[in-house]
Design a protein around this motif. Sequence first.
Motif, short mmCIF file in Angstrom:
data_model
loop_
_atom_site.label_atom_id
_atom_site.label_comp_id
_atom_site.label_asym_id
_atom_site.label_seq_id
_atom_site.Cartn_x
_atom_site.Cartn_y
_atom_site.Cartn_z
N GLY A 149 21.82 61.19 35.21
CA GLY A 149 21.01 62.38 35.33
C GLY A 149 19.88 62.50 34.15
O GLY A 149 19.89 62.01 33.05
N ASN A 152 19.14 62.00 39.32
CA ASN A 152 18.00 62.94 39.50
C ASN A 152 16.96 62.62 38.35
O ASN A 152 17.32 61.56 37.34
CB ASN A 152 18.26 64.46 39.16
N GLY A 166 16.75 66.04 42.29
CA GLY A 166 17.56 65.25 42.85
C GLY A 166 16.70 64.36 43.67
O GLY A 166 15.56 64.52 44.40
N GLU A 204 15.23 65.23 47.25
CA GLU A 204 14.99 66.60 47.43
C GLU A 204 13.57 67.15 47.92
O GLU A 204 12.63 66.43 47.55
CB GLU A 204 15.21 67.34 46.06
#
Length: 544
Positions: free
Chosen positions: A223, A408, A452, A455
């Motif tokens: 991430g 992400n 993300g 998203e």
Amino acid sequence: MPSQDIRVVVAIDFGTTYSGFAYAHVVKPETIINDVWPRHIGQIKTNTVLQYDDKFQNVESWGFAALAKKPKRKEKNSSTKPVELFKLHLGDMPQSEKPYLPPNLDYLKAITDFFEAMETVTTRWPGLDFMTQVLFVLSVPAEFSEESKRIMRNCVYNANLISRRYSSRLQFTTEPEAAALYCMEVISENFDEFIEKTFLIVDCGGGTVDLTTRKLLSKSELGEVTVRSGDFCGGNYVDQEFINFLKTKVGTSAIDLLKENLYGQYQYLVHEFCKNVKFPFTGNIEEFETYELDIEQICPAMIQYITGPERDTMKDMEWIIEIDFEDVKNMFDKVIARIIGLIRGQLYGDKSCSTIFLVGGFSESKYLQRRIKQEFQGVKHISVPRQPIAAVMRGAVKYGINRGHIKNRVLKYNYGMNGLRTCEARDPANKMRLSGLVLYFKILAKKGTVMGLNETFSESCMPENSDQATMRFQILISKDDDVKYCEEESVKKLGEFVVELPNTHLEKPKQVDFELCFAEMEIKAYARNKYNNTEYNITCDLEF
């Protein structure tokens, strides 16, 4: 994962100073670093240099083979024309700061020619159709704009590496993201120690330095923690400080004329400095020997351009310039100060970071390593992984084989659309339209948002007028947190499309749902006419 027809992933690291590529077979993903270049075997990368014929139409040699050789005193102006640093013309820097190119050579041609030369060594597998079975992953600096990526895609297409301009067989990743994936492999033996912890990757290249702070979410997922940052403060800027130093000794005009008329000798001068001074410099005065730059031996043609008091001084010094420890330290310190500032900015955004990885060619500088360790003693681990110059290539291969490693990303811009709202007292009078509404920048996803993959952000819209036959949707970005209107200087348009509103005579509300979807390195926009369920969409490169 790549589509089933992809058999090989090739990651190209097109660098300012050095370039290279790595590859892996999808069924057996062991990364192999190429080390076979024209007239240069055993090196991970080759020089990002081209040598043309006299008219700059055809490439006569490239890479290491195109480097300027030791010059002769009476060298003619047209004898050597090595061209380098052309990648920097893609960057968002003032035109006056962009590196020299011959007047009759466009940087787009140079980039295309270099990719075309790379094509001869990246597509040599027998029995493999590289037009359909090879996925190319091209890593780009963090600060490169959507326009820069579009230009690079065009150059790759023109170099015949892909058969269609917008082929999915060319994917982009950012250099710091690719480097982070490589560092993920580095810590694989100690995953448990790093799970849910953050680490900072500082990718120090020749032209740019890119930084990203990442969190290891699991053994297979990364991430992003803070907005990526970068600047033009790579190793080449130490070379520029060396040139600035020379100007104080021989005069600015002498350097400028040498660069304009005999670029080969100018280039050779810089390369000799790198080999004898820059690369060995550790910052330890006990290990340093004053370097004597003999102009008559290294760059004899420059003598004709030295005039005035500088010529008298150089004659007295027998055309030798002494470069001492403090001179070299000052050349480095001006550049390293900017890198340290970038690191401070990342650590300020994530005070829990306990590890810094230094990757990229410039990270091999012992003095750079020393300064960073001195400045950031509070960071538990500061590490230079094995083969740091290959970190981006290795990580880009990993990205091409499985893009699911990236969980992400943090948005670097404010993403929005063109919206309409009621005029307010704070709005300038010229902003109000005939309808009484104001066209404004409608923010859908704010800068700094942890986003993300896949998203979405959505908004429901109504037409400005009841008899309106179409609605135009624009995908907009801005770095400005206080952006208000679509026409502001900081606002850039990524794309647009028009939604038709049929049956304008009916009084039924014509609601349109608009949606942004962040998918890998691109952004997808959708709109649905709620009246008749007609869908519209567009795909744009995602600005990171």
